[in-house]
Design a protein around this motif. Structure first.
Motif: not given
Length: 135
Positions: A20-26, A28-35, A46-48, A77-86
């Motif tokens: 449903a949505d994606v966000a990049v954690l600034p 770590s570079g990880l990509v989060a996907v709302a499944d 995020g690299e591989t 956010d800038g501290a790699d916290h992931l904010l999620v709405l469901d």
């Protein structure tokens, strides 16, 4: 542009069912996907594009903090916290590195709906939430 994940639809660790949505954690570079239909958030390098982990696990739960009822919107956010709405009237915050639940807010006037959006403005320190109905 990079493709992430296995590309397979399903319920396995590297499979997504209605992303449903994606966000990049600034940091770590990880990509989060709302499944959404698997009621989880999955993280990818995020690299591989390699699968890292999903959280909080399996199952739908509209009440218990740290669990989801169809996550639909993400922000980081800038501290790699992931904010999620469901689909519930709450905002949940997780540590993006390991998926630890940090905070739940249910006093923000968020409607129980799957039509939502979220954005964190790190420069101004503001959170914006788009809140739609199910009609």
């Amino acid at each position: 542009m990079r493709s992430i994940g296995s590309g397979k639809r399903g319920h396995g660790p590297d499979e997504l069912e209605n992303p449903a949505d994606v966000a990049v954690l600034p940091l770590s570079g990880l990509v989060a996907v709302a499944d959404r239909d698997n009621h989880r958030v999955c993280l990818y390098d995020g690299e591989t594009g390699r699968f890292v982990r999903c959280f909080p696990g399996e199952g739908r739960d509209p009440i218990t903090d740290g669990l989801f009822d169809g996550p639909v919107a993400l922000a980081a956010d800038g501290a790699d916290h992931l904010l999620v709405l469901d689909g519930t009237p709450r905002l949940q915050v997780f540590d993006g590195a390991d998926g630890t639940h940090l905070l739940t807010r249910s006093d923000l006037g968020i409607e129980p709906s799957s039509y939502k959006g979220i954005e964190w403005d790190g420069l101004l320190g503001r959170l914006a939430i788009a809140n739609g109905g199910n009609a």
